[in-house]
Scaffold this active site. Structure first.
Site, mmCIF file in Angstrom:
data_model
loop_
_atom_site.group_PDB
_atom_site.id
_atom_site.type_symbol
_atom_site.label_atom_id
_atom_site.label_comp_id
_atom_site.label_asym_id
_atom_site.label_seq_id
_atom_site.Cartn_x
_atom_site.Cartn_y
_atom_site.Cartn_z
ATOM 1 C CG ASN A 156 -33.288 10.780 -0.072
ATOM 2 O OD1 ASN A 156 -33.935 11.529 0.634
ATOM 3 N ND2 ASN A 156 -32.912 9.564 0.323
ATOM 4 C CB ALA B 139 -36.101 5.071 0.562
ATOM 5 C CD GLU B 140 -33.000 8.576 4.145
ATOM 6 O OE1 GLU B 140 -33.260 9.399 5.026
ATOM 7 O OE2 GLU B 140 -33.384 8.709 2.963
ATOM 8 C CB ILE B 141 -35.058 2.771 4.789
ATOM 9 C CG1 ILE B 141 -35.252 1.774 5.924
ATOM 10 C CG2 ILE B 141 -35.927 2.434 3.590
ATOM 11 C CD1 ILE B 141 -36.624 1.825 6.544
#
Length: 218
Positions: free
Chosen positions: A24, A47-49
């Protein structure tokens, strides 16, 4: 020509990664790391999204408005990559499945504490997924300018701003030096070309020891 500044930070940081790592990358300098990966090293970018397998940034004319990274910028998805639900994305982070994260910061200290989300009195939307990354990722690399524009060190004995994560940082890379964070404090592992140990001591608030095999950043 030897790399300097943020390019040097990104180049040195890229050397931490192994082929196939799930990584990340934060906003700014961290995203530059993919431009300096060693030969034979390919990463899965998370991507934490909600993306596993982020690809290159597209031209604006080719951007898909439904495909953005955690910084709100257009991205692409590599072959084999996927859009995943938010809970699965954070499950990967909180479950310890992400091999490394690279984060920018406002402050970092000798204990491995990181403060990168708020300056008291300023309005911001929140720390986002950074606190989860600090709690769940195996290797946490902080990339930062060594000093503030005022000249004050950003590598402190103890952070003074609200923390994002406590005693979690494993490595600190600046345009002047690379430190490893250990239970006994910071160890200076490498200096940037043109810098000496004395130079680094003069611009670093935190105390540190020097590795026996001190190297030069590249």
């Amino acid at each position: 020509m030897a790399l300097t500044g943020r390019a040097l930070i990104a180049s040195r940081t890229a050397k931490f990664f192994k082929d196939g790592d799930l990584v990340n990358l934060g906003i700014g300098v961290p995203t530059m790391c993919v431009n300096y990966l060693p030969e034979g090293v390919d990463l899965w970018l998370e991507a934490e999204i909600g993306i596993v397998g982020c690809g290159p940034t597209p031209k604006w004319a080719d951007a898909d408005p439904d495909c953005i990274d955690a910084g709100g910028q257009p991205t692409t998805i590599i072959k084999g990559g996927s859009v995943v639900p938010h809970d699965m994305s954070f499950g990967l982070i909180r479950g310890g499945h992400v091999d490394a994260t690279v984060l920018g910061t406002l402050q970092v200290d000798a204990e491995g504490n990181i403060a990168n989300w708020i300056i008291p009195g300023k309005v911001i939307p929140g720390m986002g997924g950074a606190m989860d990354l600090c709690a769940g990722v195996k290797r946490i690399v902080v990339t930062t300018d060594h000093c503030e524009k005022s000249g004050a060190s950003k590598i402190l004995k103890k952070c003074t701003l609200p923390l994002t994560g406590a005693k979690c940082v494993t490595d600190i890379v600046t345009e002047r030096a690379y430190f490893k964070v250990t239970p006994n404090g910071l160890v200076l592992q490498e200096v940037a070309p043109g810098y000496t140990v004395e130079d680094i001591r003069a611009c670093t608030d935190a105390d540190f020891t020097v590795a026996d095999d001190l190297g030069v950043m590249e």
